[in-house]
Design a protein around this motif. Structure first.
Motif, PDB file in Angstrom:
ATOM      1  N   PHE B  11       0.992  -1.018   0.012  1.00  6.63           N
ATOM      2  CA  PHE B  11      -0.102   0.050  -0.104  1.00  6.63           C
ATOM      3  C   PHE B  11       0.815   1.191   0.000  1.00  6.63           C
ATOM      4  CE2 PHE B  11      -2.625  -3.095   2.231  1.00  6.63           C
ATOM      5  CZ  PHE B  11      -3.614  -3.126   1.429  1.00  6.63           C
ATOM      6  N   ASN B  14       0.613   8.133  -3.488  1.00  2.67           N
ATOM      7  CA  ASN B  14       1.107   8.312  -4.831  1.00  2.67           C
ATOM      8  C   ASN B  14       2.317   9.333  -5.040  1.00  2.67           C
ATOM      9  OD1 ASN B  14       0.144   8.771  -7.709  1.00  2.67           O
ATOM     10  ND2 ASN B  14      -0.798  10.784  -7.017  1.00  2.67           N
ATOM     11  N   TRP B  15       2.554   9.998  -4.071  1.00  3.58           N
ATOM     12  CA  TRP B  15       3.402  11.302  -4.264  1.00  3.58           C
ATOM     13  C   TRP B  15       4.711  10.726  -4.207  1.00  3.58           C
ATOM     14  CZ3 TRP B  15       0.817  14.750  -6.759  1.00  3.58           C
ATOM     15  CH2 TRP B  15      -0.374  14.845  -6.552  1.00  3.58           C
ATOM     16  N   TYR B  18       5.137   5.684  -4.605  1.00  3.98           N
ATOM     17  CA  TYR B  18       4.669   5.134  -5.963  1.00  3.98           C
ATOM     18  C   TYR B  18       5.704   5.731  -7.029  1.00  3.98           C
ATOM     19  CZ  TYR B  18       1.583   3.338  -9.701  1.00  3.98           C
ATOM     20  OH  TYR B  18       1.081   2.765 -10.931  1.00  3.98           O
ATOM     21  N   ILE B  37       1.260  -3.603  -5.983  1.00  2.00           N
ATOM     22  CA  ILE B  37       1.300  -2.306  -5.569  1.00  2.00           C
ATOM     23  C   ILE B  37      -0.280  -1.932  -5.719  1.00  2.00           C
ATOM     24  CG2 ILE B  37       2.014   0.313  -5.700  1.00  2.00           C
ATOM     25  CD1 ILE B  37       4.665  -0.902  -6.970  1.00  2.00           C
ATOM     26  N   ILE B  38      -0.620  -1.329  -4.567  1.00  4.07           N
ATOM     27  CA  ILE B  38      -2.055  -0.651  -4.808  1.00  4.07           C
ATOM     28  C   ILE B  38      -1.732   0.994  -4.224  1.00  4.07           C
ATOM     29  CG2 ILE B  38      -4.186  -0.533  -3.789  1.00  4.07           C
ATOM     30  CD1 ILE B  38      -4.351  -3.352  -3.612  1.00  4.07           C
ATOM     31  N   ARG B  39      -2.259   1.611  -5.150  1.00  3.74           N
ATOM     32  CA  ARG B  39      -1.809   3.099  -5.172  1.00  3.74           C
ATOM     33  C   ARG B  39      -3.128   3.731  -4.275  1.00  3.74           C
ATOM     34  NH1 ARG B  39      -1.551   7.701  -9.415  1.00  3.74           N
ATOM     35  NH2 ARG B  39      -3.278   6.510 -10.617  1.00  3.74           N
ATOM     36  N   PHE B  40      -2.419   4.700  -3.324  1.00  2.00           N
ATOM     37  CA  PHE B  40      -3.150   5.473  -2.376  1.00  2.00           C
ATOM     38  C   PHE B  40      -3.077   6.955  -2.622  1.00  2.00           C
ATOM     39  CE2 PHE B  40      -5.622   2.816   0.458  1.00  2.00           C
ATOM     40  CZ  PHE B  40      -5.147   1.537   0.199  1.00  2.00           C
ATOM     41  N   PRO B  41      -3.788   7.855  -2.340  1.00  2.00           N
ATOM     42  CA  PRO B  41      -3.379   9.235  -2.401  1.00  2.00           C
ATOM     43  C   PRO B  41      -2.349   9.443  -1.434  1.00  2.00           C
ATOM     44  CG  PRO B  41      -5.615   9.057  -1.496  1.00  2.00           C
ATOM     45  CD  PRO B  41      -5.327   7.712  -2.048  1.00  2.00           C
ATOM     46  N   CYS B  42      -2.431   8.786  -0.309  1.00  2.00           N
ATOM     47  CA  CYS B  42      -1.436   9.103   1.018  1.00  2.00           C
ATOM     48  C   CYS B  42      -1.611   8.010   1.941  1.00  2.00           C
ATOM     49  CB  CYS B  42      -2.200  10.639   1.718  1.00  2.00           C
ATOM     50  SG  CYS B  42      -1.327  10.897   2.796  1.00  2.00           S
ATOM     51  N   GLY B  44      -2.031   8.287   4.897  1.00  2.00           N
ATOM     52  CA  GLY B  44      -3.181   8.513   5.737  1.00  2.00           C
ATOM     53  C   GLY B  44      -4.563   8.031   5.418  1.00  2.00           C
ATOM     54  N   ARG B  45      -4.629   7.776   3.972  1.00  2.00           N
ATOM     55  CA  ARG B  45      -5.872   7.030   3.775  1.00  2.00           C
ATOM     56  C   ARG B  45      -6.085   5.818   4.126  1.00  2.00           C
ATOM     57  NH1 ARG B  45      -9.715   4.709   2.669  1.00  2.00           N
ATOM     58  NH2 ARG B  45     -11.176   4.594   1.071  1.00  2.00           N
ATOM     59  N   ILE B  46      -4.898   5.130   4.247  1.00  2.00           N
ATOM     60  CA  ILE B  46      -4.893   3.721   4.563  1.00  2.00           C
ATOM     61  C   ILE B  46      -5.766   3.179   5.918  1.00  2.00           C
ATOM     62  CG2 ILE B  46      -3.736   1.640   4.689  1.00  2.00           C
ATOM     63  CD1 ILE B  46      -1.504   3.244   3.245  1.00  2.00           C
TER      64      ILE B  46
END
Ligand code: FAD
Ligand code: FAD
Ligand code: SF4
Ligand code: SF4
Ligand code: SF4
Ligand code: SF4
Ligand code: SF4
Ligand code: SF4
Ligand code: SF4
Ligand code: SF4
Lengths: 288, 150, 190, 669
Positions: B11, B14-15, B18, B37-42, B44-46
């Motif tokens: 997990f 993105n910034w 990734y 890989i699984i993309r998250f914005p941040c 913090g979202r996890i």
């Protein structure tokens, strides 16, 4: 009223007028100063100069004995002893292993339950409240309050007054009618630690203190430590040599000054024991 | 028995991570293929229940990686993730999941090599731990949870 | 941290850190300690420079520190730490350096008087539990073979009732023996 | 029913060399919902994009997965292509089979398997994607600049010259800030007033600038492009329209002994006053705390002498709300004073002063007419000591940072002193000379070489007074720590620059973050130095960190450029990847339980409170609401919410849970 009392060697010996004046004050207030049973020397600077464990064990024994005797408030008039006892309590309270080891050395349990009072604490807590009614003869002099090193430093541990330009003694003096002068050597070192072994250094350091007090036109130096007192009083011959002038400025314990304001007999306060005679200017003698 | 090939889910934000993994690629550095890989914005979202789900569905190990502490694209999301991770780890341990099955790391957009190392090291250590079987117990509690979220 | 450890452990600054928690690296050489130290004029190495020597972690500099007069002149007046912007706690560090200097037998010859005085002092406590001032004077005199500078003070002190002739003893002198024997290691005898 | 198209790219050989692309495509075609699956050499090429567009139309695709390079590379390309073919761009996803697969693995079966897995994962995700519309918000093209120092002035002028309305809000009776107090400025030594005053006048006269002095911002609502700013205009006790600024009132006011803030306490002012002669606006205010009329109910002398009857004792404070699209914070800094330096006798000895006081002494318009005279007795000091880093770089005093400007202004002070007192000796106690700037080191060298300032490397331990002199006790560390005692006539402490005392409060009002020293925090230390974390609020000048004038002005122009960039659009378009709190029909309204634990974790203060009330005003329920103008889509709140009431577009719970399931449901290797 009974409170714990740790006189320490100097106050019990060479500076006995300090003890005498403490007791005289206590008597005037109906307070009984109960000495720590079988107290020993705190080790002063000699112990921590040479060995850390010894420097902790000696004060630890004293504190343990006081705890055992059930003392919660412990008056320690000597600033040097106060400093050693406070530092020991601080070190032992923050490190459990050390506390165990030291207890093992002294053979006495240490809990850290004693509240250690320096002479100003004691005055603030026990003497000030009733002071105004008791004053017979205001101590109407200009005084230079000398705190020395050990009453206010290290600030992080002692947390007493401000480390620079402290005010507590000045405040006490104001309450007995004195006018504290604003001077520059309140907390400069008098050289106590080298008093015997390097007398020349002492004359230099103490000399600067005395000179500034004289320059500010103080009638007396007020102290709260027997080390300071003996340097500034007993070493006056060397100081005068350093200053190249004869200075008759008396050095008075805070307890003696209060005692005088309360009208306690000079002898009971031990004023006759000073090397520099305590001859305060006439004007104030006239007001009595 | 065949050589055990662990299934690892990553997990990542993105910034930083990734982009860092992209750099691993542009630099043509090689690493073990076991990771998805699984993309998250941040980070913090996890939601850490997701990690639980991943275990329940058969993952053997998990990588969570985002920006370095003060570089979070959203300033503080990664701190919150970290804080929740502390709580979650306790929970996992209580449930009997070895905490080493989850690797928490920081990989910046410039750390392509670090990403490769991180994957390789994780694969190695999960291989040592062996396959993860205990997720059935968890699957139950997860199902209950999923009901409220579908 | 781990790969620095050997370096730190070997040097004097490492020992200082381990024994006193004083981190020599914190010192940024502002000199405020030296500026305020009451005895800096007598010192061979001002306190700030002593910290600089420690920072180098060079054995010859470590030795320079342990052989210095400075560590014996420090009065533990706490002025330096009271004002140090980086809160480098010099006084306990000085305590440690003194004991280390004795342990490694590197005591500065000029420190003889000072050590002799401290030893006489401790001796008095060891045998009586309290300081016996007259005893201290006599013992110090015999240790230094100096004509005691303060000899002149004695008569007046006696006259003012300030100097006793009979040593005060605590009841459990055995406690003192125990404390001394358990704390004093080699090198610090009385 | 989903109709997904999968497009697998070879990237020449970049992908196909290690991944078996046609098998990936073939495998995808068997996935539930996939109606079309092909592979092609270069997907991003024109023919490649055409392939996708035509497939969308032909197969009526409801979602597209392009298995190719990193989405960071071509996601915009393919989303645009989809949009051109009439598919909502947010229904297109990319599977990264190049950077995360073909380039990092050898050619093995596992590599192709990994590509298949990743495609499957995104097919499952894209099935759950929603058609999103970019968020559009209108922009109010008016800026509020808070603080009228040189930074606020510069920002206001730049924005106003860009053609937009500016409201400049200044707390004091006049703009000018600290720069108006300075004598001459490094590194050129030009007169501060001479270069600043024309700018101040320009502000006053600019048709696009409204200046509200003696005013404070007390509230802020809304978001980028749409702020509502609440401002208190403190009563000046005069009618500004009538007052001509003749100054008769200030001359006649009998209360004359109030220490002047502008003169740093070295001069006095009356109760009705303008801070300094060049003040803008040049109209007085009555200081109610010191005016005899307000205190005792009599006097009114000013009212009697005022030729235009402009005095208004009963004037109330006014609270006004203003709409604005952007905010610039330019509230500056302050310096440390008083009890901070007991060892230096600051506040106790009159002749121990701070840098700003020295500026006033050196200023031609200052209390001594530019003569360096010491405050105690007006003598000209022959020995003057400057103490650098006074309180800065001093963890023991709680300030670890370097104040940055004091090395320079201390050198300047030494120079100015020497220029005025030729036979005097300036000393500087310093730790390092930090003079990194254009012509800066040259400047400090001049102070040493030409003006013969004695620089002594060491910190001062204490300062005490002795027979009319100030004894400065320091050490010379370059001489090994040797003690130095200087008997000075005057001492100037270069005290630490600190955040403006009101900065924490203001930060809370406008919702920007601040650092541990209470300076406002920039969004990124290197790449977003004038932005804050709150979109639409920008920073100018020394409110962000200690700064000198050139830096303050650059930052101000930078902030103004950001505002102008914002105002170049009538509407703001934002990616709709934002969080939402669910809503449903009453009586539930939302599954949100109103705990508001999500509020503090949001770095952008995007989470608001929404209340549902009955017609008679009784509160039914309070739930969280996310302001899409502020939310940046980090998802922290989503992960935190226990009742799972928040979701994030683009990364919804449904999407990512499916991704995880899709990934693991089949064996990987
Ligand atoms: C002794 C000294 C000498 C200096 N010499 C030089 C020099 O020679 N050269 C040089 O380049 N720099 C010099 N500087 C630095 C210079 O002063 C600053 O760089 C500059 O003043 C910063 O400008 P500013 O507008 O950011 O802040 P400021 O000048 O502090 O202006 C801030 C303004 O905001 C107002 N304000 C504050 N809070 C609020 C509020 N809540 N609401 C509304 N208004 C508010 C204030 O009243 C003030 O008008 C010197 C600084 C000092 C201390
Ligand atoms: C060793 C070193 C380490 C550094 N580390 C840091 C650090 O850790 N943190 C930090 O903040 N800063 C660091 N810096 C500073 C940083 O490199 C600069 O601040 C930054 O690169 C400046 O950016 P620039 O765009 O102004 O100039 P440059 O990076 O120099 O870019 C100028 C560009 O203009 C092009 N160009 C030049 N002339 C022409 C022309 N006539 N026509 C067209 N194009 C032209 C050049 O090719 C170049 O692409 C470091 C610098 C050095 C030397
Ligand atoms: S004052 Fe502190 S920081 Fe400065 S030189 Fe001394 S020890 Fe170092
Ligand atoms: S403690 Fe020692 S080093 Fe520090 S100021 Fe006092 S005498 Fe000097
Ligand atoms: S879409 Fe990406 S992977 Fe395909 S050809 Fe273009 S750059 Fe290469
Ligand atoms: S009313 Fe107030 S402001 Fe006016 S002249 Fe009197 S004191 Fe001054
Ligand atoms: S006298 Fe009246 S017009 Fe003149 S400055 Fe004062 S208020 Fe304004
Ligand atoms: S700018 Fe210079 S004087 Fe100011 S804090 Fe930094 S180093 Fe010290
Ligand atoms: S959205 Fe969730 S966290 Fe926020 S207030 Fe509602 S229930 Fe609480
Ligand atoms: S997604 Fe991030 S920015 Fe948006 S409301 Fe939630 S916490 Fe705030």
């Amino acid at each position: 009223m009974k409170i714990g009392f740790y006189p320490g060697c100097s106050v019990d010996g060479g500076s006995r007028e300090y003890k005498e004046s403490c007791r005289a004050l206590a008597k005037a207030y109906g307070i009984e100063l109960e000495s720590v049973p079988d107290w020993n020397c705190c080790g002063a600077s000699a112990a921590h100069n040479l060995n850390r464990e010894l420097a902790l064990a000696l004060p630890a024994r004293i504190l343990s004995l006081a705890e055992k005797a059930g003392m919660t408030d412990l008056l320690v008039p000597c600033a040097a002893c106060y400093n050693r006892l406070m530092l020991t309590q601080h070190e032992l309270m923050k490190d459990e292993t050390l506390r165990k080891n030291i207890s093992e050395v002294t053979g006495l349990e240490f809990k850290g339950t004693c509240s250690i009072l320096n002479v100003v604490h004691w005055i603030q807590k026990w003497i000030l409240p009733e002071l105004p009614e008791k004053i017979k003869k205001p101590f109407d002099y200009k005084v230079a309050c000398y705190y020395g090193c050990l009453l206010v430093r290290p600030h992080k541990v002692l947390k007493f007054d401000r480390p620079e330009d402290p005010q507590s003694l000045d405040e006490v003096m104001k309450l007995i009618g004195a006018t504290p002068v604003d001077w520059a050597f309140k907390t400069e070192c008098c050289g106590a630690g080298l008093s015997v072994s390097k007398t020349d250094v002492v004359a230099d350091l103490s000399g600067k203190i005395v000179r500034d007090a004289v320059y500010r036109q103080a009638d007396a130096l007020i102290v709260a430590c027997p080390m300071c007192h003996s340097n500034l009083d007993m070493r006056r011959r060397e100081i005068n040599g350093y200053l190249k002038q004869n200075v008759s400025l008396p050095v008075i314990y805070v307890t003696q000054a209060i005692g005088l304001a309360l009208g306690i007999d000079r002898k009971e306060l031990g004023l006759h024991r000073h090397f520099v005679p305590v001859n305060l200017p006439e004007k104030a003698e006239a007001t009595k | 028995m065949d050589q055990f090939e662990p299934k690892i889910v990553a997990f990542v934000c993105n910034w930083c991570t990734y982009a860092g993994a992209d750099l691993t690629g542009t630099s043509r550095l090689k690493y073990a293929h076991n990771v998805r890989i699984i993309r998250f914005p941040c980070t913090g979202r996890i939601d850490f229940l997701l990690l639980q789900q991943a275990f329940a569905k058969g993952a053997d190990g998990i990588i969570v990686s985002g920006c370095h502490p003060n570089d979070c694209h959203y300033t503080s999301g990664n701190f919150h993730a970290r804080r929740r991770w502390m709580v979650f780890r306790q929970m996992l341990e209580n449930m009997g999941v070895e905490a080493e099955r989850i690797v928490f790391s920081w990989v910046s957009a410039a750390e392509g090599a670090k990403w490769a190392d991180l994957v390789n090291e994780t694969v190695e250590s999960i291989k040592k731990l062996g396959p993860y079987h205990k997720y059935q117990d968890m699957a139950k509690s997860l199902e209950e949870w999923e009901v409220t979220h579908e | 941290m781990s790969h620095h450890e050997p370096l730190i452990r070997d040097s004097l600054s490492g020992k200082v850190l381990m024994n006193t928690e004083v981190k020599a690296e914190r010192c940024y050489q502002c000199g405020k300690c030296s500026a305020g130290c009451p005895v800096v004029d007598q010192m061979d190495i001002p306190p700030s420079q002593l910290l600089r020597l420690l920072q180098t972690e060079i054995p010859s500099n470590d030795e320079k520190i342990l052989r210095s007069h400075t560590i014996w002149l420090c009065l533990n007046c706490e002025m330096c730490i009271g004002r140090c912007p980086m809160e480098v706690d010099i006084p306990p560090m000085m305590d440690f350096l003194r004991s280390e200097s004795i342990r490694r037998k590197m005591v500065n010859p000029k420190a003889g008087n000072i050590i002799a005085f401290h030893r006489s002092f401790l001796e008095s406590i060891r045998y009586t539990g309290r300081l016996f001032e007259l005893g201290l004077v006599l013992s110090y005199k015999s240790k230094t073979f100096h004509l005691f500078q303060d000899a002149g003070l004695a008569p007046e002190m006696i006259a003012k009732g300030k100097l006793g002739f009979i040593p005060e003893r605590i009841k459990k002198v055995a406690d003192m023996k125990r404390i001394f024997s358990r704390t004093l290691k080699k090198g610090v005898q009385s | 029913m989903a109709r997904i198209g999968v497009f697998v790219c070879h990237c020449g050989e970049n992908i196909s060399a290690t991944v078996d692309c046609d098998r990936v495509a073939e495998n995808a075609s068997g996935l539930p919902g996939v109606v079309h699956s092909v592979d092609y050499k270069y997907m991003c090429s024109d023919p490649g994009q055409t392939l996708i567009k035509e497939a969308i139309k032909e197969h009526k695709l409801t979602g597209v997965v392009v298995a190719a390079c990193s989405p960071r590379m071509h996601e915009p390309t393919f989303r645009k292509a989809c949009a051109e073919a009439g598919l909502n761009p947010f229904l297109c996803e990319m599977a990264n089979v190049r950077e995360h697969c073909s380039w990092v693995h050898e050619k093995t079966e596992s590599t192709t398997q990994k590509a298949k897995d990743v495609v499957r994962l995104l097919v499952e995700k894209v099935k759950r994607n929603e058609a999103l519309q970019p968020i559009k918000v209108p922009v109010t093209k008016k800026a509020v600049v808070i603080g009228g120092g040189v930074a606020g002035i510069q920002a206001s002028l730049d924005i106003a010259n860009g053609g937009h309305q500016v409201l400049l809000v200044e707390r004091e009776p006049s703009i000018g800030g600290h720069m108006s107090q300075l004598s001459e400025t490094f590194p050129t030594l030009d007169c501060s007033q001479c270069i600043l005053t024309p700018r101040m006048v320009e502000v006053a006269q600019h048709p696009n600038i409204t200046l509200w002095s003696y005013s404070e911002v007390i509230g802020l609502d809304g978001f980028i492009g749409n702020f509502t700013v609440k401002i208190r205009k403190k009563a000046k006790s005069i009618d500004e329209h009538l007052c001509t600024g003749c100054g008769l009132c200030t001359q006649k006011c009998p209360v004359r002994k109030i220490p002047s803030e502008f003169e740093q306490g070295l001069g006095t002012r009356p109760a009705i006053y303008t801070p300094f002669p060049q003040a803008v606006p040049n109209k007085p205010v009555i200081d109610k705390l010191n005016c005899t009329y307000y205190l005792k109910g009599r006097c009114k002398l000013c009212e009697r002498v005022c030729p235009t009857q402009a005095i208004r004792f009963d004037q109330p404070d006014e609270i006004v709300e203003v709409q604005a699209g952007a905010i610039v914070l330019a509230t500056g800094y302050d310096i440390k004073r008083t009890d901070f330096f007991p060892e230096y006798g600051y506040g106790k000895y009159k002749d121990v002063i701070d840098g700003l006081q020295f500026e006033r002494l050196a200023s031609a318009s200052g209390p001594t007419g530019g003569m360096i005279r010491r405050p105690s007795d007006g003598q000209i000091p022959k020995n003057i000591v400057f103490v650098a880093c006074a309180g800065s770089r001093d963890p023991a005093k709680g300030i670890e940072y370097c104040s940055k400007i004091c090395c320079m202004y201390t050198a300047k002070h030494a120079m100015l002193y020497k220029h005025k007192v030729h036979d005097g000796t300036p000393y500087v106690f310093y730790m390092d000379i930090r003079a990194a700037g254009k012509d800066y080191d040259e400047f400090t060298r001049r102070a040493i070489e030409v003006d013969r300032t004695k620089y002594i490397r060491g910190r001062v331990s204490r300062i005490y007074e002795k027979e009319g002199k100030l004894v400065v006790v320091g050490a010379d560390t370059l001489l090994g720590g040797q003690k130095v005692e200087i008997e000075a006539d005057m001492v100037v402490l270069a005290t630490a620059s600190v955040a403006n005392p009101g900065s924490e409060e203001l930060a809370q009002i406008v919702h920007v973050s601040y650092d541990r020293y209470k300076f406002f925090a920039e969004a990124h230390p290197k790449l977003k130095p004038v932005e804050t974390n709150t979109a639409g609020i920008f920073l100018a000048g020394a409110c962000q960190a200690p700064k000198d004038i050139p830096e303050s002005v650059s930052a101000a122009s930078g902030a103004a450029a950001k505002v102008l960039g914002l105002f170049a659009n009538d509407e703001l378009t934002r990616e709709p990847l934002v969080a939402v709190v669910n809503r449903m029909a009453p009586p539930l309204f939302s599954t949100c339980i109103g705990c508001f634990l999500c509020q503090p974790v949001c770095p952008y203060n995007a989470i608001e409170r929404e209340e549902f009330k009955t017609r008679d005003g009784k509160l039914l329920k309070a739930v969280a609401r996310i302001n899409p103008g502020l939310c940046q889509g980090c998802g922290t709140c989503v992960a935190l919410c226990r009742s799972k009431s928040i979701d994030l577009y683009g990364y919804s719970n449904k999407q990512i849970y499916t991704e995880v399931s899709a990934l693991l449901d089949e064996a990987l290797v």
